[in-house]
Design an enzyme around this catalytic site. Sequence first.
Site, mmCIF file in Angstrom:
data_model
loop_
_atom_site.group_PDB
_atom_site.id
_atom_site.type_symbol
_atom_site.label_atom_id
_atom_site.label_comp_id
_atom_site.label_asym_id
_atom_site.label_seq_id
_atom_site.Cartn_x
_atom_site.Cartn_y
_atom_site.Cartn_z
ATOM 1 N N ARG A 19 0.814 -1.217 0.000
ATOM 2 C CA ARG A 19 0.000 0.000 0.000
ATOM 3 C C ARG A 19 0.846 1.265 0.000
ATOM 4 N NH1 ARG A 19 -4.997 -0.401 1.519
ATOM 5 N NH2 ARG A 19 -4.899 1.772 2.089
ATOM 6 N N CYS A 52 -7.310 -4.182 2.919
ATOM 7 C CA CYS A 52 -6.112 -4.493 3.695
ATOM 8 C C CYS A 52 -6.535 -5.297 4.918
ATOM 9 C CB CYS A 52 -5.458 -3.178 4.103
ATOM 10 S SG CYS A 52 -4.213 -3.321 5.364
ATOM 11 N N PRO A 101 -8.575 3.909 3.712
ATOM 12 C CA PRO A 101 -8.806 4.731 2.523
ATOM 13 C C PRO A 101 -7.678 5.745 2.329
ATOM 14 C CG PRO A 101 -10.187 5.482 4.327
ATOM 15 C CD PRO A 101 -9.446 4.266 4.837
ATOM 16 N N ILE A 102 -7.652 6.391 1.149
ATOM 17 C CA ILE A 102 -6.657 7.458 0.920
ATOM 18 C C ILE A 102 -7.366 8.784 0.610
ATOM 19 C CG2 ILE A 102 -4.731 5.976 0.203
ATOM 20 C CD1 ILE A 102 -5.530 6.878 -2.734
ATOM 21 N N ASP A 103 -8.640 8.857 1.072
ATOM 22 C CA ASP A 103 -9.437 10.061 0.789
ATOM 23 C C ASP A 103 -8.759 11.349 1.256
ATOM 24 O OD1 ASP A 103 -9.893 8.859 3.337
ATOM 25 O OD2 ASP A 103 -11.550 10.243 3.680
ATOM 26 N N LEU A 104 -8.066 11.278 2.385
ATOM 27 C CA LEU A 104 -7.457 12.512 2.915
ATOM 28 C C LEU A 104 -6.284 12.973 2.051
ATOM 29 C CD1 LEU A 104 -7.583 11.587 6.732
ATOM 30 C CD2 LEU A 104 -9.195 12.992 5.445
ATOM 31 N N ASP A 140 1.603 -0.130 15.677
ATOM 32 C CA ASP A 140 2.491 -1.162 15.135
ATOM 33 C C ASP A 140 3.163 -2.004 16.225
ATOM 34 O OD1 ASP A 140 1.828 -0.364 12.608
ATOM 35 O OD2 ASP A 140 3.740 0.579 12.134
ATOM 36 N N LEU A 171 -6.495 3.047 16.115
ATOM 37 C CA LEU A 171 -6.153 3.547 14.781
ATOM 38 C C LEU A 171 -6.756 2.740 13.642
ATOM 39 C CD1 LEU A 171 -2.517 4.765 15.260
ATOM 40 C CD2 LEU A 171 -4.516 6.103 14.849
HETATM 41 C C1 UD1 Z 1 1.563 4.321 8.502
HETATM 42 C C2 UD1 Z 1 2.543 3.194 8.691
HETATM 43 C C3 UD1 Z 1 1.887 2.026 9.428
HETATM 44 C C4 UD1 Z 1 1.257 2.517 10.721
HETATM 45 C C5 UD1 Z 1 0.346 3.711 10.469
HETATM 46 C C6 UD1 Z 1 -0.184 4.334 11.755
HETATM 47 C C7 UD1 Z 1 4.018 3.415 6.791
HETATM 48 C C8 UD1 Z 1 4.490 2.867 5.489
HETATM 49 N N1 UD1 Z 1 3.031 2.766 7.402
HETATM 50 O O1 UD1 Z 1 0.511 3.836 7.670
HETATM 51 O O2 UD1 Z 1 2.871 1.034 9.690
HETATM 52 O O3 UD1 Z 1 0.510 1.463 11.301
HETATM 53 O O4 UD1 Z 1 1.051 4.739 9.765
HETATM 54 O O5 UD1 Z 1 0.851 4.741 12.568
HETATM 55 O O6 UD1 Z 1 4.555 4.377 7.306
HETATM 56 N N2 UD1 Z 1 -6.982 7.303 7.054
HETATM 57 C C9 UD1 Z 1 -8.134 7.744 6.423
HETATM 58 N N3 UD1 Z 1 -8.003 8.398 5.227
HETATM 59 C C10 UD1 Z 1 -6.790 8.642 4.646
HETATM 60 C C11 UD1 Z 1 -5.626 8.206 5.307
HETATM 61 C C12 UD1 Z 1 -5.748 7.537 6.514
HETATM 62 O O7 UD1 Z 1 -9.241 7.538 6.916
HETATM 63 O O8 UD1 Z 1 -6.755 9.244 3.568
HETATM 64 C C13 UD1 Z 1 -7.095 6.584 8.353
HETATM 65 C C14 UD1 Z 1 -6.573 5.140 8.257
HETATM 66 O O9 UD1 Z 1 -7.557 4.251 7.751
HETATM 67 C C15 UD1 Z 1 -6.216 4.872 9.707
HETATM 68 C C16 UD1 Z 1 -5.713 6.235 10.210
HETATM 69 O O10 UD1 Z 1 -6.239 7.204 9.301
HETATM 70 O O11 UD1 Z 1 -7.360 4.501 10.430
HETATM 71 C C17 UD1 Z 1 -4.201 6.374 10.250
HETATM 72 O O12 UD1 Z 1 -3.661 5.965 9.012
HETATM 73 P P1 UD1 Z 1 -2.299 6.534 8.439
HETATM 74 O O13 UD1 Z 1 -1.587 7.295 9.497
HETATM 75 O O14 UD1 Z 1 -2.544 7.206 7.138
HETATM 76 O O15 UD1 Z 1 -1.483 5.183 8.162
HETATM 77 P P2 UD1 Z 1 -0.496 4.859 6.975
HETATM 78 O O16 UD1 Z 1 0.237 6.078 6.566
HETATM 79 O O17 UD1 Z 1 -1.232 4.082 5.937
#
Ligand code: UD1
Length: 422
Positions: free
Chosen positions: A92, A116, A122-125, A308, A330
């Site tokens: 991802r 996953c 999601p990557i909406d943000l 993690d 999270l």
């Molecule tokens: C990164 C880490 C991962 C860790 C996570 C949280 C990397 C490669 N991976 O993942 O190991 O577990 O941070 O510390 O660095 N979210 C949304 N929309 C978005 C983006 C995120 O709703 O556009 C939500 C996610 O579903 C989750 C939360 O925000 O519930 C945190 O996610 P995020 O911090 O973005 O995690 P990653 O960057 O994917």
Amino acid sequence: MDYLEITGGAKLKGEITISGAKNSALPIIACTILTDQKVRLSNLPNVVDIRTLLKLITMLGGGVNHNNTIADIDNSSINSTKAVYEIVSQMRASILVLGPLLARFGECEVSLPGGCAIGQRPIDLHLKALESMGAKIEIRGGYVKAEAPNGLKGAKIIFDKITVGGTENIVMAAALADGVTTIINAAKEPEVVQLCEMIASAGVEIDGIGTSELTIKGTNGKALEFKETIEIIPDRIEAGTYLCAGAITNSSITLNKVNHKHIRASINKLEEMGCEFELKDNSITIFPPKKLKPINLITMEYPAFPTDMQAQFMAVCMIAEGESIIEERLFENRFMHVSELNRLGADIWLKGSVSAVKGVQKLYGAEVMATDLRASSALVLAGLVADGVTTVRRIYHLDRGYDNLEGKLSSLGASIIRKKEK
Ligand code: UD1
């Protein structure tokens, strides 16, 4: 397919060296897209995720010379801006090329990562923030198609939720944008800090590094020049996992090349469990008590307790004297390891995002299956103390993020062997 066979009960002793942080190396590799000069990265962990992202860079046309912990990357030759499903579906974090590709080339196509094991993710943000910087985004055929024909413009971005990857993508996009970008509610993880420092070392003004408000003054399309070799910071999750190995096996072990500050949340929780520590320059030695005390823990963003490390602490709590409560805040589905750990004789009750872990006298070896990266290491930790043999299957999850796990544990005296399915 490979699997691990662990015979529990061995005491550990000695010292090991912690590798570079996978989660720091990944955004840093993506960040090299922002330059057309050669960049050398050092202290890379030898794990599959790093090789996957480097493969993506070569598929984009970049030059990569990778040898164990060092990679020389030359992105002057990039001739494609499409990150294909084949790679993104394997990892991802490939989504991290979105911001830099769009910023440097004004357009890109990046496959949507899809589902996953630990939640929807999601990557909406990421997308919303890029749109507020002027990007036009469409989802077509499973791909994010992004365009910014007139370049990206600085903007004020308020993240509804703290997102590590989202912050990283926007910091990289903002570095080449026209004007100033402010990110409110930014992630403060050490990996985000290292990325900001890399970009700042190329002359981009960034205020608020390590805080929840970042201000980035973009270069208006001018490619960056990273001056020195970039050395990846030590992996705080790998270090935390080995501290848990010391605690669960009641063994005193030393970890070299660690950053104490980055592993403070794990140290604090292990201290609550009765462990003592000796901290020297870049090393740490754990002295566990005969009986571990139960704890309460809640996963949150840095500097609070990391999601993690949740699975590994659950493994340690399984043999503590009393009941521990673990809450996952999270990710909505990050307890897949519970039923596998219960197969080893643990007493874990789960409801929604909260689990209660009643300490048991003994665990018993069994066949278990890894479900995600960190869950896999929790199964290995449990196997180190379980009576008899524990077989951990689907360890491709482990190989994505732990550098030579069985080699490091064996050097500490654990009985752990990698075998191949016949
Ligand atoms: C990164 C880490 C991962 C860790 C996570 C949280 C990397 C490669 N991976 O993942 O190991 O577990 O941070 O510390 O660095 N979210 C949304 N929309 C978005 C983006 C995120 O709703 O556009 C939500 C996610 O579903 C989750 C939360 O925000 O519930 C945190 O996610 P995020 O911090 O973005 O995690 P990653 O960057 O994917």
